[in-house]
Design an enzyme around this catalytic site. Sequence first.
Site, PDB file in Angstrom:
ATOM      1  N   ARG A 195      41.137  33.091  51.113  1.00  0.00           N
ATOM      2  CA  ARG A 195      42.557  32.600  51.988  1.00  0.00           C
ATOM      3  C   ARG A 195      42.213  32.591  53.323  1.00  0.00           C
ATOM      4  O   ARG A 195      42.874  31.892  54.095  1.00  0.00           O
ATOM      5  CB  ARG A 195      43.789  33.604  51.559  1.00  0.00           C
ATOM      6  CG  ARG A 195      43.993  33.240  50.006  1.00  0.00           C
ATOM      7  CD  ARG A 195      45.216  34.441  49.453  1.00  0.00           C
ATOM      8  NE  ARG A 195      44.664  35.359  49.363  1.00  0.00           N
ATOM      9  CZ  ARG A 195      45.774  36.514  49.706  1.00  0.00           C
ATOM     10  NH1 ARG A 195      46.819  36.460  49.738  1.00  0.00           N
ATOM     11  NH2 ARG A 195      44.922  37.894  49.588  1.00  0.00           N
ATOM     12  N   ASN A 238      47.716  33.406  46.424  1.00  0.00           N
ATOM     13  CA  ASN A 238      47.186  33.571  45.412  1.00  0.00           C
ATOM     14  C   ASN A 238      48.172  33.140  44.104  1.00  0.00           C
ATOM     15  O   ASN A 238      49.398  33.637  44.414  1.00  0.00           O
ATOM     16  CB  ASN A 238      46.672  34.803  45.249  1.00  0.00           C
ATOM     17  CG  ASN A 238      45.218  35.202  45.898  1.00  0.00           C
ATOM     18  OD1 ASN A 238      44.636  34.130  46.155  1.00  0.00           O
ATOM     19  ND2 ASN A 238      44.881  36.524  46.236  1.00  0.00           N
TER      20      ASN A 238
END
Length: 728
Positions: free
Chosen positions: A20, A38
């Site tokens: 990320r 996520n």
Amino acid sequence: MSHLGFKIKISGLVQGVGFRPLVYELALKLKLLGEVKNDGFGVEVLLLCSYEECLEFIKQLKNNLPPLARIDKINILKDTLKAYNCFSIAPSEQSAKTTPMLSDFALCKECKNEFYDPNNKRFHYPFITCTHCGPRFSIIKNLPYDRINTTMSEFIMCDFCQNEYKNPSNRRFHAQPISCPECKISVYLKNNQGEILSTDENAFIECAKLLKQGSILAIKGTGGFHLMCDASNEKALDELRIRKNRPKKPFALMCKNIESVKELAFLSKSEEELISGVLAPIVILKSKKDFSLIAPDIDKLGVMLAYTPLHLLLFEYFKGVLVATSANLSGESIIKDEYDLKAKLDQVFDYYLDYDREIFNSSDDSIAQVIGDDIMFLRTSRGINPYYIESNFNKKGTFLALGSELKNEFVIFYENKFLISPYIGDLKGVDTYERFFKLLNFFQQNYDLKFDAIICDKHPHFLYTKDFKQTFKIQHHYAHFCAAYFEYEENFKKDEKALGFVWDGTGYGDDGSIWGGEIFIANLKEYERIAHFDDFKLINADIKNIYNLALSVIWHYDLENFAQDFLSKISQVKLKNLKKIYTNSTLKTSSLGRIIDAFGAIVFDLEQSSYEAQIGLMCESFYKKDLDFSYKLYVENGKINFKELILGALRDEKSKAVTGMLNALANFIIEYSQNYDLEVILSGGVFQNKTLIEILKANKFDFFMPLKYPCNDSSIALGQMVHFLKKD
């Protein structure tokens, strides 16, 4: 107000690896608006951008993946999105629990540099880590992979670590194992009674002194304890062999750096990259000199680099090479906690180095060797498994393949993906049997799995299969074939058949005998056994007594007149009794592994084998590449006659006999394959023999052999599963 944009769903190893933050940095660089988060299937990216900008984003994402990340699948959907005025990392959404759990990884270069930097806050801190390295699977208790669900939950982050943890531009963003000397994990040196002698860095200083004095220490690593001693101390090595009842089996070695490895063994460029990479397995290398106390009678060493900061700190004070063998009783799992260590091994170690973070899931060191430029994995655990594979099978349901009794790994199929468990070991012992079910329950609970079918080996007496009802049974050697075929499936047309040589030590055959020297014509749906090594009687089931195997093959081919020297080593009374047992025996095998053991018993005059593959490794040491000599194997009525191998063992000196045997196996494969217009697949434990593979390669022979998934019994479950999914 809504806008058209793109929803990008990414699956693979994309959580807990710095994925990320990479997405965040790329979006800022490309001036894109949206968010990343996520979810239960991986990572979801929402982008307000043109299609061309979306493709450029994905291109740069693939080209700049973090070291531990792996993309298996990307789905791009045009979608209506809310208005964004920036790009951000949004809170995780955990729905269906299908997110992969990562294994444990070696220290990354960035953390290593910080570890050695006196000006860094984490200088010499034995638990330095980031999203690019360090523990994962060993500390996970539950999903999702958040700190509260790991064994780090007891350690409260200091402000310094909190700031790094919350900063998306920092490589420690959401690094769950993060800590530093201010919020530290403490280390303790204890005697074998559990009394604390020293703590933290002083513990490592004292450890080094004790090792130099010849003490044997149990040292807690990532996935469990190692038994360690000074590899240059003969007295310590002898004592460790006596205490662990390990007379001949080689010890693995741990070195501080590549320079140290190069003093011990020859190292190709591919081997150097493997041993120093993020997986950091034990690598089997050719030794530069005789190491009779570490690896008796062979010219190979199993070597790994110090892969954790804890080991590196030990090497700051210990100058040399360490033996690093798993702390366990023979046939049992690696020990992961202090209680079991003291209960089971207090007579083996003198002191132990422990730390106060719990290991929840134990794991063994992975093992690999390099053949040419190919990396062949022999054991897949730390750094590799659990391993997840996105599947193209269309079968609906959740299935479990139990695998083999030896070198066990199991495989789960769910949500159209495979989950391959870490290496578990041999399930004959109570301890390993319990580990199997504990690990299976761990995955079942975390992924909320209920199995629609259970797949297992055909052997009727495997205890662990009796815990399951209504199993689908698959023959052992066909499972070997299927696992290898699956690894190279893209090289075959739909349902195309291949010629499979599946050679190993043992496996229950379709006829109730022990197979192990099989030739199949097969695909993933079906198989035909077209030939096999001549099956011979076994005197008894004790395969470690390889003198008995030698007697069996001598009597099988009526070679007593040629075997007088060998037979004279056994008393006449014992020979007479063994001949009676042999005559009445109904236990038969076609196992090439047992034939090689019988051959080695004669050539090396070895009554007992101390460990699996001992004879194969000894044969590799005596093979002469420049000796153009081979025995002859030939097929009679579907049976491979190996009489010449045994005659040669009785007649010829070691190097000639070994060279003739290995060349004979390679020449037979090449010549027999010429009878069929089929691709060739090799599998089974015999093909872990590096020399045999090198002979085939030197002859420009084309074949497929398992590399990613071990050719030994660890991949039986994978083969079971792919056949089950493929069958009609």
